[in-house]
Design a protein around this motif. Structure first.
Motif, PDB file in Angstrom:
ATOM      1  N   LEU A   1     126.925 -56.250  20.144  1.00  0.00           N
ATOM      2  CA  LEU A   1     127.109 -57.610  20.661  1.00  0.00           C
ATOM      3  C   LEU A   1     127.710 -57.595  22.067  1.00  0.00           C
ATOM      4  O   LEU A   1     127.336 -58.396  22.920  1.00  0.00           O
ATOM      5  N   ARG A   2     128.616 -56.672  22.324  1.00  0.00           N
ATOM      6  CA  ARG A   2     129.194 -56.559  23.683  1.00  0.00           C
ATOM      7  C   ARG A   2     128.151 -56.096  24.684  1.00  0.00           C
ATOM      8  O   ARG A   2     128.145 -56.543  25.830  1.00  0.00           O
ATOM      9  N   LYS A   3     127.254 -55.199  24.247  1.00  0.00           N
ATOM     10  CA  LYS A   3     126.175 -54.744  25.124  1.00  0.00           C
ATOM     11  C   LYS A   3     125.266 -55.916  25.481  1.00  0.00           C
ATOM     12  O   LYS A   3     124.882 -56.088  26.636  1.00  0.00           O
TER      13      LYS A   3
ATOM     14  N   ILE B   1     128.307 -52.307   6.832  1.00  0.00           N
ATOM     15  CA  ILE B   1     128.011 -52.161   8.257  1.00  0.00           C
ATOM     16  C   ILE B   1     129.205 -51.501   8.930  1.00  0.00           C
ATOM     17  O   ILE B   1     130.350 -51.848   8.666  1.00  0.00           O
ATOM     18  N   VAL B   2     128.922 -50.549   9.814  1.00  0.00           N
ATOM     19  CA  VAL B   2     129.978 -49.947  10.619  1.00  0.00           C
ATOM     20  C   VAL B   2     130.338 -50.999  11.671  1.00  0.00           C
ATOM     21  O   VAL B   2     129.548 -51.281  12.578  1.00  0.00           O
ATOM     22  N   PHE B   3     131.525 -51.594  11.520  1.00  0.00           N
ATOM     23  CA  PHE B   3     131.890 -52.741  12.340  1.00  0.00           C
ATOM     24  C   PHE B   3     131.866 -52.419  13.830  1.00  0.00           C
ATOM     25  O   PHE B   3     131.424 -53.236  14.642  1.00  0.00           O
ATOM     26  N   ALA B   4     132.327 -51.239  14.210  1.00  0.00           N
ATOM     27  CA  ALA B   4     132.356 -50.866  15.633  1.00  0.00           C
ATOM     28  C   ALA B   4     130.954 -50.902  16.229  1.00  0.00           C
ATOM     29  O   ALA B   4     130.773 -51.316  17.386  1.00  0.00           O
ATOM     30  N   SER B   5     129.925 -50.501  15.457  1.00  0.00           N
ATOM     31  CA  SER B   5     128.562 -50.515  15.991  1.00  0.00           C
ATOM     32  C   SER B   5     128.068 -51.945  16.199  1.00  0.00           C
ATOM     33  O   SER B   5     127.379 -52.230  17.178  1.00  0.00           O
TER      34      SER B   5
ATOM     35  N   CYS C   1     127.373 -63.624   8.240  1.00  0.00           N
ATOM     36  CA  CYS C   1     128.459 -62.680   8.428  1.00  0.00           C
ATOM     37  C   CYS C   1     129.662 -63.435   8.994  1.00  0.00           C
ATOM     38  O   CYS C   1     129.526 -64.170   9.979  1.00  0.00           O
ATOM     39  N   PRO C   2     130.849 -63.284   8.404  1.00  0.00           N
ATOM     40  CA  PRO C   2     132.009 -64.021   8.889  1.00  0.00           C
ATOM     41  C   PRO C   2     132.489 -63.568  10.270  1.00  0.00           C
ATOM     42  O   PRO C   2     133.237 -64.278  10.922  1.00  0.00           O
ATOM     43  N   TYR C   3     132.046 -62.402  10.734  1.00  0.00           N
ATOM     44  CA  TYR C   3     132.480 -61.886  12.035  1.00  0.00           C
ATOM     45  C   TYR C   3     131.496 -62.207  13.154  1.00  0.00           C
ATOM     46  O   TYR C   3     131.896 -62.424  14.280  1.00  0.00           O
ATOM     47  N   SER C   4     130.192 -62.214  12.841  1.00  0.00           N
ATOM     48  CA  SER C   4     129.200 -62.409  13.894  1.00  0.00           C
ATOM     49  C   SER C   4     128.386 -63.687  13.735  1.00  0.00           C
ATOM     50  O   SER C   4     127.766 -64.129  14.690  1.00  0.00           O
ATOM     51  N   GLY C   5     128.336 -64.237  12.528  1.00  0.00           N
ATOM     52  CA  GLY C   5     127.509 -65.411  12.275  1.00  0.00           C
ATOM     53  C   GLY C   5     126.056 -65.061  12.020  1.00  0.00           C
ATOM     54  O   GLY C   5     125.225 -65.949  11.857  1.00  0.00           O
ATOM     55  N   LEU C   6     125.722 -63.761  11.968  1.00  0.00           N
ATOM     56  CA  LEU C   6     124.346 -63.331  11.738  1.00  0.00           C
ATOM     57  C   LEU C   6     124.030 -63.335  10.245  1.00  0.00           C
ATOM     58  O   LEU C   6     124.900 -63.098   9.416  1.00  0.00           O
ATOM     59  N   THR C   7     122.765 -63.586   9.929  1.00  0.00           N
ATOM     60  CA  THR C   7     122.349 -63.607   8.528  1.00  0.00           C
ATOM     61  C   THR C   7     122.119 -62.188   8.024  1.00  0.00           C
ATOM     62  O   THR C   7     121.993 -61.237   8.803  1.00  0.00           O
ATOM     63  N   ARG C   8     122.013 -62.070   6.718  1.00  0.00           N
ATOM     64  CA  ARG C   8     121.748 -60.784   6.071  1.00  0.00           C
ATOM     65  C   ARG C   8     120.440 -60.171   6.595  1.00  0.00           C
ATOM     66  O   ARG C   8     120.368 -58.983   6.905  1.00  0.00           O
ATOM     67  N   GLY C   9     119.395 -61.004   6.722  1.00  0.00           N
ATOM     68  CA  GLY C   9     118.099 -60.528   7.213  1.00  0.00           C
ATOM     69  C   GLY C   9     118.170 -60.003   8.633  1.00  0.00           C
ATOM     70  O   GLY C   9     117.572 -58.969   8.958  1.00  0.00           O
ATOM     71  N   THR C  10     118.893 -60.713   9.488  1.00  0.00           N
ATOM     72  CA  THR C  10     119.041 -60.279  10.870  1.00  0.00           C
ATOM     73  C   THR C  10     119.791 -58.959  10.938  1.00  0.00           C
ATOM     74  O   THR C  10     119.425 -58.051  11.695  1.00  0.00           O
ATOM     75  N   LEU C  11     120.836 -58.822  10.124  1.00  0.00           N
ATOM     76  CA  LEU C  11     121.599 -57.576  10.109  1.00  0.00           C
ATOM     77  C   LEU C  11     120.732 -56.422   9.617  1.00  0.00           C
ATOM     78  O   LEU C  11     120.782 -55.323  10.183  1.00  0.00           O
ATOM     79  N   TYR C  12     119.905 -56.650   8.586  1.00  0.00           N
ATOM     80  CA  TYR C  12     118.996 -55.609   8.113  1.00  0.00           C
ATOM     81  C   TYR C  12     118.003 -55.213   9.208  1.00  0.00           C
ATOM     82  O   TYR C  12     117.679 -54.040   9.372  1.00  0.00           O
ATOM     83  N   THR C  13     117.506 -56.189   9.964  1.00  0.00           N
ATOM     84  CA  THR C  13     116.585 -55.898  11.067  1.00  0.00           C
ATOM     85  C   THR C  13     117.267 -55.012  12.103  1.00  0.00           C
ATOM     86  O   THR C  13     116.681 -54.023  12.569  1.00  0.00           O
TER      87      THR C  13
END
Length: 116
Positions: free
Chosen positions: A102-104, A93-97, A57-69
Motif C-alpha cells: 500500500l505504501r508503494k 497475511i504477512v502484515f508488513a507485505s 479487512c479492518p486494516y486496509s478496507g480490502l475484501t477477501r477476494g481482492t486480498l486473494y488476488t
C-alpha cells in the motif's frame, strides 16, 4: 464515558463483538486505524487473518477476494496454517507485505505522499 457508550461496550464484551460495531471480523480491530495501522497496544501485528466473506479487512478496507488476488499475483505474502492430513486451512497475511504494498502504491500515485 457517556452511559450509552458504556452500555454498548458492556454489550460488546458480553457478546464478544467489536464495541463500535465496525466492519471486520468478530472481535477484530476497528476499521479506522491511525498511524501505521497500530492497534490499541501500540504494536503492529505480524500476521492478520483474511476477513470473512462479505467483510473487509479492518486494516486496509480490502475484501477477501481482492486480498486473494494480491496474494496470487505475488504482490503480498501469506502463510497457510494447516494440520497434516487436513484439506482446510487458515490463511494469514504477512502484515508488513500488505503495508509495504500500500505504501508503494501511495508513492507511485502521490509522488511519495508529498503534497502537490
Amino acid at each position: 464515558m457517556p452511559f450509552v457508550q458504556m452500555v454498548a461496550m458492556m454489550h460488546a464484551m458480553k457478546n464478544d463483538t467489536n464495541p463500535a460495531g465496525l466492519t471486520g471480523q468478530k472481535g477484530a480491530a476497528p476499521a479506522t486505524v491511525t498511524g501505521d495501522a497500530q492497534g490499541a497496544s501500540g504494536l503492529e501485528p505480524e500476521f492478520i487473518p483474511l476477513p470473512d466473506a462479505k467483510r473487509t479487512c479492518p486494516y486496509s478496507g480490502l475484501t477477501r477476494g481482492t486480498l486473494y488476488t494480491l496474494i496470487n499475483e505475488g504482490l503480498i505474502r501469506s502463510v497457510s496454517l494447516r494440520r497434516p492430513g487436513k484439506s482446510r486451512c487458515r490463511r494469514l497475511i504477512v502484515f508488513a507485505s500488505l503495508r509495504d504494498y500500500l505504501r508503494k502504491l501511495d508513492a507511485e500515485q502521490n509522488n511519495g505522499g508529498a503534497v502537490k
